[in-house]
Design a protein around this motif. Structure first.
Motif, mmCIF file in Angstrom:
data_model
loop_
_atom_site.group_PDB
_atom_site.id
_atom_site.type_symbol
_atom_site.label_atom_id
_atom_site.label_comp_id
_atom_site.label_asym_id
_atom_site.label_seq_id
_atom_site.Cartn_x
_atom_site.Cartn_y
_atom_site.Cartn_z
ATOM 1 N N ARG A 86 56.482 -58.358 3.285
ATOM 2 C CA ARG A 86 55.099 -58.571 3.729
ATOM 3 C C ARG A 86 54.972 -59.836 4.566
ATOM 4 O O ARG A 86 53.878 -60.393 4.691
ATOM 5 N N GLY A 87 56.085 -60.291 5.097
ATOM 6 C CA GLY A 87 56.064 -61.447 5.999
ATOM 7 C C GLY A 87 56.200 -62.794 5.338
ATOM 8 O O GLY A 87 55.998 -63.822 5.985
ATOM 9 N N GLY A 88 56.551 -62.828 4.081
ATOM 10 C CA GLY A 88 56.718 -64.103 3.387
ATOM 11 C C GLY A 88 57.984 -64.811 3.844
ATOM 12 O O GLY A 88 59.034 -64.194 3.991
ATOM 13 N N PRO A 89 57.904 -66.120 4.072
ATOM 14 C CA PRO A 89 59.085 -66.868 4.539
ATOM 15 C C PRO A 89 60.043 -67.198 3.403
ATOM 16 O O PRO A 89 59.673 -67.149 2.222
ATOM 17 N N HIS A 90 61.263 -67.540 3.759
ATOM 18 C CA HIS A 90 62.274 -67.971 2.782
ATOM 19 C C HIS A 90 62.271 -69.499 2.793
ATOM 20 O O HIS A 90 63.117 -70.143 3.402
ATOM 21 N N THR A 91 61.258 -70.082 2.132
ATOM 22 C CA THR A 91 61.075 -71.533 2.110
ATOM 23 C C THR A 91 60.892 -72.009 0.674
ATOM 24 O O THR A 91 60.677 -71.220 -0.240
ATOM 25 N N TRP A 92 60.965 -73.345 0.489
ATOM 26 C CA TRP A 92 60.754 -73.947 -0.818
ATOM 27 C C TRP A 92 59.377 -73.579 -1.378
ATOM 28 O O TRP A 92 59.217 -73.415 -2.578
ATOM 29 N N GLN A 93 58.359 -73.457 -0.509
ATOM 30 C CA GLN A 93 56.999 -73.207 -0.956
ATOM 31 C C GLN A 93 56.765 -71.738 -1.330
ATOM 32 O O GLN A 93 55.768 -71.423 -1.967
ATOM 33 N N ASN A 94 57.658 -70.831 -0.929
ATOM 34 C CA ASN A 94 57.461 -69.411 -1.195
ATOM 35 C C ASN A 94 58.485 -68.837 -2.181
ATOM 36 O O ASN A 94 58.356 -67.692 -2.581
ATOM 37 N N CYS A 95 59.467 -69.607 -2.577
ATOM 38 C CA CYS A 95 60.506 -69.113 -3.492
ATOM 39 C C CYS A 95 60.386 -69.787 -4.846
ATOM 40 O O CYS A 95 60.125 -70.989 -4.930
ATOM 41 N N VAL A 96 60.590 -68.991 -5.902
ATOM 42 C CA VAL A 96 60.546 -69.512 -7.263
ATOM 43 C C VAL A 96 61.664 -68.886 -8.082
ATOM 44 O O VAL A 96 62.165 -67.814 -7.748
ATOM 45 N N ALA A 97 62.058 -69.566 -9.162
ATOM 46 C CA ALA A 97 63.011 -68.995 -10.112
ATOM 47 C C ALA A 97 62.262 -67.953 -10.935
ATOM 48 O O ALA A 97 61.076 -68.108 -11.230
ATOM 49 N N CYS A 98 62.962 -66.883 -11.305
ATOM 50 C CA CYS A 98 62.294 -65.772 -11.967
ATOM 51 C C CYS A 98 63.265 -65.066 -12.908
ATOM 52 O O CYS A 98 64.464 -64.994 -12.641
ATOM 53 N N CYS A 99 62.735 -64.537 -14.013
ATOM 54 C CA CYS A 99 63.575 -63.735 -14.898
ATOM 55 C C CYS A 99 63.679 -62.327 -14.308
ATOM 56 O O CYS A 99 62.839 -61.917 -13.492
ATOM 57 N N ALA A 100 64.688 -61.585 -14.689
ATOM 58 C CA ALA A 100 64.919 -60.251 -14.126
ATOM 59 C C ALA A 100 63.761 -59.305 -14.440
ATOM 60 O O ALA A 100 63.366 -58.495 -13.593
ATOM 61 N N LYS A 101 63.196 -59.414 -15.631
ATOM 62 C CA LYS A 101 62.102 -58.523 -16.026
ATOM 63 C C LYS A 101 60.873 -58.726 -15.133
ATOM 64 O O LYS A 101 60.306 -57.753 -14.624
ATOM 65 N N CYS A 102 60.455 -59.971 -14.932
ATOM 66 C CA CYS A 102 59.291 -60.252 -14.079
ATOM 67 C C CYS A 102 59.579 -59.895 -12.623
ATOM 68 O O CYS A 102 58.707 -59.379 -11.919
ATOM 69 N N ASN A 103 60.796 -60.169 -12.171
ATOM 70 C CA ASN A 103 61.158 -59.854 -10.789
ATOM 71 C C ASN A 103 61.072 -58.346 -10.550
ATOM 72 O O ASN A 103 60.567 -57.887 -9.527
ATOM 73 N N HIS A 104 61.525 -57.563 -11.517
ATOM 74 C CA HIS A 104 61.482 -56.105 -11.393
ATOM 75 C C HIS A 104 60.037 -55.599 -11.444
ATOM 76 O O HIS A 104 59.657 -54.715 -10.669
ATOM 77 N N ARG A 105 59.221 -56.155 -12.341
ATOM 78 C CA ARG A 105 57.819 -55.734 -12.455
ATOM 79 C C ARG A 105 57.008 -56.123 -11.227
ATOM 80 O O ARG A 105 56.127 -55.389 -10.807
ATOM 81 N N LYS A 106 57.304 -57.279 -10.647
ATOM 82 C CA LYS A 106 56.547 -57.738 -9.467
ATOM 83 C C LYS A 106 56.917 -56.918 -8.238
ATOM 84 O O LYS A 106 56.059 -56.562 -7.439
ATOM 85 N N ALA A 107 58.197 -56.625 -8.092
ATOM 86 C CA ALA A 107 58.710 -55.845 -6.946
ATOM 87 C C ALA A 107 58.224 -56.465 -5.643
ATOM 88 O O ALA A 107 58.432 -57.649 -5.423
ATOM 89 N N ASP A 108 57.572 -55.676 -4.774
ATOM 90 C CA ASP A 108 57.106 -56.218 -3.492
ATOM 91 C C ASP A 108 55.583 -56.346 -3.456
ATOM 92 O O ASP A 108 54.951 -56.186 -2.423
ATOM 93 N N LYS A 109 55.004 -56.685 -4.610
ATOM 94 C CA LYS A 109 53.549 -56.825 -4.702
ATOM 95 C C LYS A 109 53.150 -58.299 -4.589
ATOM 96 O O LYS A 109 53.937 -59.192 -4.856
#
Length: 173
Positions: A107-130
């Motif tokens: 969705r156009g999000g940059p690969h920067t410090w302000q847009n990236c966070v550490a995440c557990c696999a479960k939350c990453n899977h549930r969030k997907a591309d939302k």
């Protein structure tokens, strides 16, 4: 900590922190006369050879000043990001295993410090591309680029010696 994984804080001649290096390299610098021990091991351990005895160091200082090149922008790495977030998921607070883009790259999000966070696999899977607003989620902490010149020292070290803290200045993240 096992001898092979033990790290030593290396200071410049001006007591400015440079890096954390392996114990073996630190001992070589001391024996060659290129560095001196500032703080020894808290347990008072010694290394013996046939002709010399060396205090096991925790912090060493170079004998001669080394010029450090200026680094304006902090490069974003996986290890640095995980260290910044203290290996905790930005959504649930659990143990982080992956990296997530708050605004997905699709969705156009940059690969920067302000847009990236550490995440557990479960939350990453549930969030997907939302987006967070679509899920009703909120970040526990607003992501920012790390501050301070010495935060990199601790990124690769799992357990920092408490004797290092007076030499690191401001907090690592």
């Amino acid at each position: 900590m096992p001898w092979g994984r033990r790290r030593v804080l290396l200071l410049n001649a001006t007591f400015e922190p440079l890096t954390a290096l392996p114990l073996r390299r630190a001992v070589v610098l001391i024996v060659c006369g290129k560095a001196e021990v500032v703080h020894g091991d808290p347990a008072g351990l010694l290394l013996h050879s046939s002709t010399a005895t060396v205090v096991v160091p925790s912090v060493i200082r170079l004998s001669n000043y080394v010029r450090v090149p200026y680094r304006g922008r902090v490069p974003m790495t996986r290890a640095g990001l995980m260290h910044r977030d203290r290996y905790r998921c930005a959504y649930c607070g659990g143990r982080a295993e992956t990296i997530d883009h708050v605004v997905p790259r699709s969705r156009g999000g940059p690969h920067t410090w302000q847009n990236c966070v550490a995440c557990c696999a479960k939350c990453n899977h549930r969030k997907a591309d939302k987006l967070l607003s679509e899920l009703g989620w909120r970040l526990r902490v607003v992501p920012n680029a790390p501050r301070g010149p010495h935060w990199r020292l601790l990124a690769g070290v799992t357990e920092a010696d408490p004797l290092w803290l007076p030499y690191l200045g401001e907090p690592a993240a």
